[in-house]
Every structure is written in structure tokens, then in C-alpha cells.
Design a protein around this motif. Structure first.
Motif, PDB file in Angstrom:
ATOM      1  N   ASN A 109       1.144  -1.296   0.115  1.00 13.88           N
ATOM      2  CA  ASN A 109       0.091   0.131   0.561  1.00 13.88           C
ATOM      3  C   ASN A 109       0.892   1.035  -0.012  1.00 13.88           C
ATOM      4  O   ASN A 109       1.827   1.489   0.311  1.00 13.88           O
ATOM      5  CB  ASN A 109      -1.027   0.386   1.463  1.00 13.88           C
ATOM      6  CG  ASN A 109      -2.143  -0.699   1.262  1.00 13.88           C
ATOM      7  OD1 ASN A 109      -3.219  -1.080   0.870  1.00 13.88           O
ATOM      8  ND2 ASN A 109      -2.332  -2.247   1.798  1.00 13.88           N
ATOM      9  N   GLY A 110       0.205   2.381  -0.313  1.00 14.28           N
ATOM     10  CA  GLY A 110       0.877   3.994  -0.153  1.00 14.28           C
ATOM     11  C   GLY A 110       1.516   3.671  -1.429  1.00 14.28           C
ATOM     12  O   GLY A 110       3.221   4.510  -0.951  1.00 14.28           O
ATOM     13  N   ASN A 111       2.013   2.886  -2.061  1.00 10.98           N
ATOM     14  CA  ASN A 111       2.997   3.404  -3.663  1.00 10.98           C
ATOM     15  C   ASN A 111       3.267   4.715  -4.014  1.00 10.98           C
ATOM     16  O   ASN A 111       2.290   4.742  -4.598  1.00 10.98           O
ATOM     17  CB  ASN A 111       2.941   2.507  -4.581  1.00 10.98           C
ATOM     18  CG  ASN A 111       4.264   2.306  -5.375  1.00 10.98           C
ATOM     19  OD1 ASN A 111       5.235   2.877  -5.541  1.00 10.98           O
ATOM     20  ND2 ASN A 111       4.405   1.264  -6.546  1.00 10.98           N
ATOM     21  N   VAL A 112       4.022   5.085  -3.985  1.00 14.12           N
ATOM     22  CA  VAL A 112       4.330   6.632  -5.062  1.00 14.12           C
ATOM     23  C   VAL A 112       5.069   6.352  -6.042  1.00 14.12           C
ATOM     24  O   VAL A 112       6.795   6.324  -5.564  1.00 14.12           O
ATOM     25  CB  VAL A 112       4.559   7.793  -4.379  1.00 14.12           C
ATOM     26  CG1 VAL A 112       3.607   7.681  -3.336  1.00 14.12           C
ATOM     27  CG2 VAL A 112       6.356   7.575  -2.779  1.00 14.12           C
ATOM     28  N   TYR A 115       6.138  13.161  -7.541  1.00 20.34           N
ATOM     29  CA  TYR A 115       5.539  14.137  -6.266  1.00 20.34           C
ATOM     30  C   TYR A 115       5.752  15.587  -7.292  1.00 20.34           C
ATOM     31  O   TYR A 115       6.725  15.698  -8.444  1.00 20.34           O
ATOM     32  CB  TYR A 115       6.005  14.358  -4.451  1.00 20.34           C
ATOM     33  CG  TYR A 115       7.579  14.614  -5.192  1.00 20.34           C
ATOM     34  CD1 TYR A 115       8.034  15.941  -4.975  1.00 20.34           C
ATOM     35  CD2 TYR A 115       9.154  13.463  -5.526  1.00 20.34           C
ATOM     36  CE1 TYR A 115       9.714  16.074  -4.998  1.00 20.34           C
ATOM     37  CE2 TYR A 115      10.398  14.421  -5.727  1.00 20.34           C
ATOM     38  CZ  TYR A 115      11.031  15.434  -5.034  1.00 20.34           C
ATOM     39  OH  TYR A 115      11.636  15.845  -5.771  1.00 20.34           O
ATOM     40  N   ILE A 116       4.689  15.597  -6.401  1.00 18.34           N
ATOM     41  CA  ILE A 116       5.004  17.949  -7.164  1.00 18.34           C
ATOM     42  C   ILE A 116       5.505  18.588  -5.962  1.00 18.34           C
ATOM     43  O   ILE A 116       5.146  18.474  -5.124  1.00 18.34           O
ATOM     44  CB  ILE A 116       3.254  18.053  -7.006  1.00 18.34           C
ATOM     45  CG1 ILE A 116       2.897  17.762  -7.924  1.00 18.34           C
ATOM     46  CG2 ILE A 116       3.602  19.753  -7.105  1.00 18.34           C
ATOM     47  CD1 ILE A 116       0.980  17.419  -7.801  1.00 18.34           C
ATOM     48  N   TYR A 117       6.462  19.065  -6.523  1.00 22.74           N
ATOM     49  CA  TYR A 117       6.999  20.519  -5.370  1.00 22.74           C
ATOM     50  C   TYR A 117       5.742  21.473  -4.764  1.00 22.74           C
ATOM     51  O   TYR A 117       4.916  21.362  -5.144  1.00 22.74           O
ATOM     52  CB  TYR A 117       7.926  21.513  -6.382  1.00 22.74           C
ATOM     53  CG  TYR A 117       8.516  22.781  -5.478  1.00 22.74           C
ATOM     54  CD1 TYR A 117       9.823  21.729  -5.157  1.00 22.74           C
ATOM     55  CD2 TYR A 117       8.087  23.654  -5.380  1.00 22.74           C
ATOM     56  CE1 TYR A 117      10.619  23.354  -3.909  1.00 22.74           C
ATOM     57  CE2 TYR A 117       8.769  24.775  -4.570  1.00 22.74           C
ATOM     58  CZ  TYR A 117       9.684  24.637  -4.001  1.00 22.74           C
ATOM     59  OH  TYR A 117      10.872  25.371  -3.362  1.00 22.74           O
ATOM     60  N   GLY A 118       6.353  21.469  -3.346  1.00 19.83           N
ATOM     61  CA  GLY A 118       5.519  21.672  -2.558  1.00 19.83           C
ATOM     62  C   GLY A 118       4.774  21.647  -1.606  1.00 19.83           C
ATOM     63  O   GLY A 118       4.179  22.148  -0.783  1.00 19.83           O
ATOM     64  N   THR A 119       4.672  19.745  -1.997  1.00 20.15           N
ATOM     65  CA  THR A 119       3.401  19.259  -1.588  1.00 20.15           C
ATOM     66  C   THR A 119       4.747  18.278  -0.661  1.00 20.15           C
ATOM     67  O   THR A 119       5.376  18.177  -0.426  1.00 20.15           O
ATOM     68  CB  THR A 119       2.832  18.145  -2.479  1.00 20.15           C
ATOM     69  OG1 THR A 119       3.479  17.477  -3.175  1.00 20.15           O
ATOM     70  CG2 THR A 119       1.662  19.393  -3.022  1.00 20.15           C
ATOM     71  N   THR A 120       4.011  17.204   0.677  1.00 21.47           N
ATOM     72  CA  THR A 120       5.021  16.852   1.343  1.00 21.47           C
ATOM     73  C   THR A 120       4.687  14.792   0.929  1.00 21.47           C
ATOM     74  O   THR A 120       2.891  14.415   0.783  1.00 21.47           O
ATOM     75  CB  THR A 120       4.524  16.731   2.076  1.00 21.47           C
ATOM     76  OG1 THR A 120       5.313  17.502   3.249  1.00 21.47           O
ATOM     77  CG2 THR A 120       5.020  15.883   3.639  1.00 21.47           C
ATOM     78  N   VAL A 121       4.873  14.592   0.658  1.00 21.47           N
ATOM     79  CA  VAL A 121       4.757  12.939   0.388  1.00 21.47           C
ATOM     80  C   VAL A 121       5.368  11.509   1.530  1.00 21.47           C
ATOM     81  O   VAL A 121       6.743  12.026   2.050  1.00 21.47           O
ATOM     82  CB  VAL A 121       5.428  12.512  -1.395  1.00 21.47           C
ATOM     83  CG1 VAL A 121       5.322  11.297  -1.391  1.00 21.47           C
ATOM     84  CG2 VAL A 121       5.119  13.604  -2.165  1.00 21.47           C
ATOM     85  N   ILE A 151       9.215  13.331   1.886  1.00 17.50           N
ATOM     86  CA  ILE A 151       9.840  13.647   0.529  1.00 17.50           C
ATOM     87  C   ILE A 151       9.301  15.302   1.824  1.00 17.50           C
ATOM     88  O   ILE A 151       8.108  15.893   0.542  1.00 17.50           O
ATOM     89  CB  ILE A 151      10.201  13.629  -0.841  1.00 17.50           C
ATOM     90  CG1 ILE A 151      10.236  12.391  -0.923  1.00 17.50           C
ATOM     91  CG2 ILE A 151       9.641  14.419  -1.149  1.00 17.50           C
ATOM     92  CD1 ILE A 151       9.614  12.135  -2.381  1.00 17.50           C
ATOM     93  N   SER A 152      10.212  15.612   1.872  1.00 14.85           N
ATOM     94  CA  SER A 152       9.471  17.142   2.302  1.00 14.85           C
ATOM     95  C   SER A 152       8.771  18.438   1.460  1.00 14.85           C
ATOM     96  O   SER A 152       9.346  18.028   0.174  1.00 14.85           O
ATOM     97  CB  SER A 152      10.572  18.053   3.643  1.00 14.85           C
ATOM     98  OG  SER A 152      11.107  18.480   1.950  1.00 14.85           O
TER      99      SER A 152
END
Length: 316
Positions: A109-112, A115-121, A151-152
Motif C-alpha cells: 500500500n501507499g506506492n508513490v 511528487y509535486i514541488y511544494g507538497t509533502t509525500v 519527501i518534504s
């Protein structure tokens, strides 16, 4: 600017024009103009707007004449334009790839994947691998440094993370059922991928070891080892077969009339025969190698037994 009183005759004058220069305002909206900045432009020449404009986490989307970024982007000011100009930099937020190397594991579960800059993953934690415990994600295949859980919002660039695994060890419980395992063969744990050999030097007085079973009812197959592909805690139970021992009775010239004993079972013992006869003698009993008289093999005795009849000569 004035014709003096002394001038005579027809006069011709020529108008001189100074070309206008206009202000250019470039609103970068958090970006940086690295080269080609424009602050003014001259009528008749125009200007090219800068393209070397950068902002962390964003891709430059062009200059617009309005802060709502409506219409088309503007790349230059033409030679026929006039007036001060204001342009607004449009930015497209960046999306970066995420590569997760599970190293033989499975992300449940939770595979990524980006990510978009400015969001936390948050990186997935529901990651499993048979025989191993998930130790976390690392940003290098050597698993050096600290684990990475997220990822911050201020990070940028493509990311690659590697799953680190710790091999599992499991408990082994050996129920000997009153037997004794040789110390050098006893096992209490095993490691996945290596397995273990179950002890064979197992003893119990009066019994023969018949193997290890995975149930206390001692049914099914016996086990001699834990294979390298097995997982989980293990319980094994020792099975014992009660021993039967030989009994040798040396009548010493006499005859055993009844109750002869040729073997006995440990835990049961046996009563030695008393109906033993010899012409001219009276039976005096059975004696062992220590010359001790024995009437019965006790329940706690074990091992083969030899007894010799002793006789007392009759007097007439």
C-alpha cells in the motif's frame, strides 16, 4: 525658438525628434532573471524579454501582460509599441519522479511514483518480504546515512530510494518430553535463509528416540531440519519408544518349568520364574553378576540382564 528682428528673407526650419524610451517592469513572482534582463525599451527598436528565468521547483511558463495570466504569453516588445510595460512571470509547478527499489520486497500500500514541488509525500511503510523485516528507505543502495520516511515540501528533483531488509530470526522450542538434548546440538533460534538441523543426540533412560514431530499428538511426519525457506516460530515434540531388553536365564543344570522370561519392557519390569527344578537340588534363586539374589526386574531397571540359577544340594 525665436526669429530675431534682424532676420530677412524666407526661412526653413526642421523639427528634431528625440526617440522615446519607456520603462519595462518585470514581475518575477519569486523567480530570478539570470540573464537578458530588460528595464527599458526604445520606440522603434522594441526589446526581447528574458527567457533565462528560474525558480526552484518550477518551470518558467512565459511573460504575461496580466497577473491572471490570461491570453498568450509575450516574448518581445515590437518596434512599434509605445508606453511603459509591465509583465508577469508565469510558473508551472514541477512534478518529479520517484523510483522505489524494494529489493525483492512487495509494496502493498501507499506506492508513490511522483511528487509535486511544494507538497509533502510519505513513503510507503507497508512493505513486506518473506523472511525479512523492513528497515526503511534509504537514498543510496549502500544504505548509508539516515532512513528516509518522507519527501518534504521544499525538496526538488527526481528521487530514488532503496528498501533495506533485516533477515528474520525465529524461536525454536524443543519439547523433549523428559528427554535430554546434548548441549552442543541444542538450538533455540534459526535464521531465515539458513534454517537449522534438529538435534539427534537426544536421550531418555529406558527409551529410544523416535524423532521430532510438529504436534504434541506425535502424528504425521517426523522432522529432521528446518529448511532455509521456512519462516515463523517452531515447536517440535520428541517421540519416545519404550525399550525392550533381553533376559538370559542360565538354569545351571536345572529346568525352568513355567514363567520363563526372555525379555522385559522398561517401566514394566518382570518377575523371574520360581518353578525351576533340578534333580537332587533345591532351587536357591536367581543371581546376577554381582552375586546378588534377584527375584524381580524392577520397573526402573534397563539394559539386557543375565541371571544364573543357584542350587542347594538335597540331603537325604
Amino acid at each position: 525658438t525665436r526669429i530675431s528682428e534682424s532676420k530677412t528673407g524666407n526661412l526653413t526650419f526642421y523639427a528634431n525628434w528625440n526617440v522615446n524610451s519607456y520603462i519595462v517592469s518585470l514581475e518575477t513572482n519569486g523567480g530570478v532573471i539570470n540573464s537578458g534582463n530588460v528595464e527599458r525599451y526604445t520606440y522603434g527598436k522594441g526589446a526581447t524579454l528574458p527567457t533565462n528565468v528560474t525558480r526552484d521547483g518550477y518551470t518558467f511558463g512565459g511573460w504575461y501582460t496580466n497577473s491572471s495570466y490570461l491570453g498568450s504569453d509575450v516574448q518581445s516588445i515590437s518596434s512599434t509599441e509605445i508606453g511603459d510595460k509591465a509583465f508577469y512571470a508565469n510558473w508551472l509547478v514541477n512534478s518529479y519522479s520517484i523510483t522505489l527499489e524494494p529489493n525483492g520486497g512487495t509494496i502493498n500500500n501507499g506506492n508513490v511514483k511522483n511528487y509535486i514541488y511544494g507538497t509533502t509525500v510519505i513513503l510507503p511503510s507497508d512493505v513486506t518480504k518473506t523472511g525479512f523485516t523492513f528497515d526503511g528507505w534509504y537514498d543510496n543502495a549502500e544504505f548509508e546515512g539516515e532512513r528516509v520516511a518522507m519527501i518534504s515540501s521544499v525538496e526538488l528533483g527526481n528521487k530514488a530510494f532503496y528498501a533495506n531488509w533485516i533477515v528474520n530470526t525465529y524461536n525454536v522450542t524443543l519439547v523433549t518430553n523428559e528427554g535430554t538434548i546434548a548441549e552442543e546440538q541444542n538450538i533455540e533460534r534459526y535464521e531465515y535463509g539458513k534454517g537449522a538441523t534438529l538435534p539427534t543426540d537426544v536421550t531418555k533412560e529406558g527409551y529410544t528416540f523416535a524423532g521430532w514431530y510438529d504436534n504434541s499428538n506425535l502424528v504425521g511426519e517426523t522432522f529432521t531440519a528446518i529448511s532455509n525457506g521456512e519462516t515463523g516460530n517452531k515447536n517440535y515434540y520428541a517421540k519416545w519408544l519404550v525399550n525392550s531388553y533381553n533376559v538370559t536365564l542360565e538354569a545351571n543344570g536345572g529346568v525352568i518349568n513355567s514363567g520363563n522370561v526372555t525379555e522385559y519392557v522398561y517401566g514394566n519390569g518382570a518377575t523371574l520364574p520360581v518353578e525351576v527344578s533340578r534333580s537332587g537340588y533345591t532351587f536357591a534363586g536367581w543371581y546376577d553378576a554381582n552375586n546378588d539374589r534377584v527375584v524381580r526386574i524392577s520397573e526402573s531397571d534397563f539394559g539386557d540382564k543375565n541371571f544364573t540359577a543357584q542350587w542347594t544340594a538335597n540331603k537325604y
